[in-house]
Design an enzyme around this catalytic site. Structure first.
Site, mmCIF file in Angstrom:
data_model
loop_
_atom_site.group_PDB
_atom_site.id
_atom_site.type_symbol
_atom_site.label_atom_id
_atom_site.label_comp_id
_atom_site.label_asym_id
_atom_site.label_seq_id
_atom_site.Cartn_x
_atom_site.Cartn_y
_atom_site.Cartn_z
ATOM 1 N N PRO A 23 -14.202 86.300 36.207
ATOM 2 C CA PRO A 23 -14.869 86.252 34.902
ATOM 3 C C PRO A 23 -16.099 85.344 34.962
ATOM 4 O O PRO A 23 -16.031 84.246 35.510
ATOM 5 C CB PRO A 23 -13.799 85.652 33.975
ATOM 6 C CG PRO A 23 -12.504 85.857 34.696
ATOM 7 C CD PRO A 23 -12.823 85.788 36.152
ATOM 8 N N CYS A 25 -19.207 84.071 32.310
ATOM 9 C CA CYS A 25 -19.822 84.088 30.984
ATOM 10 C C CYS A 25 -21.281 84.529 31.072
ATOM 11 O O CYS A 25 -22.022 84.072 31.947
ATOM 12 C CB CYS A 25 -19.742 82.707 30.348
ATOM 13 S SG CYS A 25 -18.061 82.223 29.880
ATOM 14 N N ALA A 57 -14.841 85.320 30.051
ATOM 15 C CA ALA A 57 -14.019 84.644 29.048
ATOM 16 C C ALA A 57 -14.359 85.196 27.672
ATOM 17 O O ALA A 57 -15.503 85.104 27.221
ATOM 18 C CB ALA A 57 -14.251 83.140 29.096
ATOM 19 N N GLN A 100 -10.386 88.373 30.473
ATOM 20 C CA GLN A 100 -9.899 87.003 30.372
ATOM 21 C C GLN A 100 -10.003 86.558 28.915
ATOM 22 O O GLN A 100 -11.076 86.634 28.313
ATOM 23 C CB GLN A 100 -10.732 86.070 31.254
ATOM 24 C CG GLN A 100 -10.201 84.633 31.283
ATOM 25 C CD GLN A 100 -11.131 83.702 32.044
ATOM 26 O OE1 GLN A 100 -12.213 83.381 31.576
ATOM 27 N NE2 GLN A 100 -10.696 83.260 33.222
ATOM 28 N N TYR A 182 -11.030 74.071 28.954
ATOM 29 C CA TYR A 182 -10.947 74.714 27.653
ATOM 30 C C TYR A 182 -9.576 74.447 27.020
ATOM 31 O O TYR A 182 -8.769 73.694 27.556
ATOM 32 C CB TYR A 182 -11.298 76.194 27.785
ATOM 33 C CG TYR A 182 -12.713 76.388 28.296
ATOM 34 C CD1 TYR A 182 -13.788 75.770 27.643
ATOM 35 C CD2 TYR A 182 -12.992 77.127 29.442
ATOM 36 C CE1 TYR A 182 -15.089 75.903 28.112
ATOM 37 C CE2 TYR A 182 -14.293 77.260 29.925
ATOM 38 C CZ TYR A 182 -15.329 76.640 29.257
ATOM 39 O OH TYR A 182 -16.625 76.755 29.731
ATOM 40 N N ARG A 230 -5.322 81.884 34.662
ATOM 41 C CA ARG A 230 -6.226 81.081 35.486
ATOM 42 C C ARG A 230 -6.030 79.617 35.146
ATOM 43 O O ARG A 230 -5.982 79.245 33.969
ATOM 44 C CB ARG A 230 -7.689 81.464 35.263
ATOM 45 C CG ARG A 230 -8.596 80.840 36.348
ATOM 46 C CD ARG A 230 -10.013 81.349 36.291
ATOM 47 N NE ARG A 230 -10.664 81.182 37.594
ATOM 48 C CZ ARG A 230 -11.937 81.418 37.839
ATOM 49 N NH1 ARG A 230 -12.726 81.867 36.866
ATOM 50 N NH2 ARG A 230 -12.447 81.244 39.044
ATOM 51 N N ARG A 324 -20.518 83.629 41.312
ATOM 52 C CA ARG A 324 -21.972 83.541 41.497
ATOM 53 C C ARG A 324 -22.438 84.321 42.716
ATOM 54 O O ARG A 324 -23.534 84.902 42.711
ATOM 55 C CB ARG A 324 -22.385 82.075 41.612
ATOM 56 C CG ARG A 324 -22.051 81.269 40.380
ATOM 57 C CD ARG A 324 -22.392 79.795 40.526
ATOM 58 N NE ARG A 324 -21.807 79.008 39.448
ATOM 59 C CZ ARG A 324 -22.024 77.733 39.249
ATOM 60 N NH1 ARG A 324 -22.834 77.067 40.059
ATOM 61 N NH2 ARG A 324 -21.454 77.093 38.244
#
Length: 366
Positions: A23, A25, A57, A100, A182, A230, A324
């Site tokens: 995942p 963002c 996410a 996710q 988070y 995760r 990435r």
């Protein structure tokens, strides 16, 4: 034969290989709804030849968003927008797609990274954040509101309702986000969880709410489709969440039916001191893999095919996730297959691009 390109099952979900698109963002949604950017972005990744694509996410409520531009799945409009994107992607790719589900907690109401990432003021479109305790992430942040019993029930139901929406969209799996500082990670770590009720203090108490959320999502999503989690294996801060606690949490998740554990690290504290290097998080995945009987996904600066192949062969992880690296090279699985002498799925429109040196690179049987 390449182990990286061997088939693998996460529960009943069969993957063509062990490469996962993690995942990531995009900060490109409008009021939580997917846009044409998501269509382009996900369409490209779905043609990459990876075994599984996990959507970024996705917020379970408006206040759960990291930024005002986060993807969400908490409204009918969100659901319809994502349905449009998925319908288009699925016309041209049969890659399994997961999602996710997350809640940013005290790290919500922030600007996109390219706008500095700082908390957005209330008079500039920000909102009041919520967390286990009224402890801000940064000293300059507004303190979050500590969730009371009604708030906890609301968050649990928000996760469950979003899982039901994911089921209606036909998504193949759900990942519960309990990493990167988070909300669910905030409950786990003693640095952010200073509660004195049944949700704070001991490890058992700090794990309670994340496990309740997992149970709610598992119950809301079809039983024949996998739900995984995760985690951040460590806060990289003395006295914080660590590997030993992550092992205990992973075992509790596996006992409750988690289909896998996706092992990352960090994100909870600005005081973290991370020893970054190639494959730096794989030892965490390897240790957790020793203690659970469910698949473990490893991540962390895995950039070369040889790294990924070695991680699978030496038992560091059952699968590897790229983030990435696959943004930089959306055809990374093609190049890995070429390097490792394996085959990879590619759309027939691209078959003519196969280099002469790799005559059997593309699987063209379909």
């Amino acid at each position: 034969m390449s182990k990286l390109f061997s088939t693998f099952k996460i529960g009943p979900l069969e993957l063509a290989n062990r490469i996962i698109i993690a995942p990531m963002c995009q900060y490109s949604a409008e009021q939580g709804s997917a846009t044409d950017w998501h269509l382009i972005h996900l369409g490209s990744l779905a043609l990459s030849g990876a075994g599984l694509l996990i959507l970024e996410a996705t917020a379970v409520s408006p206040e759960a968003r990291i930024s005002p531009a986060d993807l969400g799945l908490y409204s009918d409009e969100n659901e319809q927008a994502l349905a449009r994107v998925l319908q288009a992607v699925r016309q041209h790719s049969d890659m399994p797609i997961g999602i996710q589900l997350g809640h940013a907690g005290r790290k919500a109401s922030c600007a996109a990274p390219w706008d500095g990432g700082a908390q957005v003021a209330a008079d500039a479109g920000g909102w009041t954040t919520e967390a286990p305790s009224a402890v801000p992430y940064a000293e300059t942040d507004r303190p979050p509101v500590a969730l009371d019993d009604a708030g906890l029930a609301r968050v649990r139901e928000a996760f469950a309702q979003t899982a039901r929406r994911a089921a209606r969209l036909g998504l193949d799996m759900v990942e519960v986000h309990a990493a990167h500082g988070y909300l669910l990670h905030q409950f786990l770590s003693p640095l952010s969880n200073q509660r004195t009720d049944q949700y704070g203090g001991s490890l058992e108490n700090r794990m309670r709410f994340p496990l309740e959320v997992f149970d709610a999502v598992r119950a809301a999503f079809p039983a024949d489709k996998p739900v995984g989690v995760r985690i951040s294996a460590t806060d990289w801060v003395e006295g914080g969440w660590d590997l030993a606690q992550s092992v205990a949490f992973s075992r509790a998740l596996a006992a409750r039916g988690s289909a896998y554990v996706h092992v990352s690290s960090g994100g909870l504290s600005a005081q973290q001191k991370i020893d970054v290097g190639p494959g730096y998080q794989l030892p965490f995945a390897q240790e957790i893999k020793r203690h659970v009987e469910v698949p473990v996904i490893g991540v962390g600066m895995i950039t070369t095919p040889e790294q990924a192949e070695t991680a699978i062969r030496d038992g560091s992880a059952d699968l590897v996730a790229l983030a990435r690296g696959i943004l930089y090279d959306p055809r990374w699985p093609w190049h890995a297959a070429a390097t490792l002498g394996a085959q990879v799925e590619a759309p027939r429109q691209y078959w003519r691009s196969q280099p002469a040196a790799y005559k059997n690179l593309f699987a063209t049987g379909k």
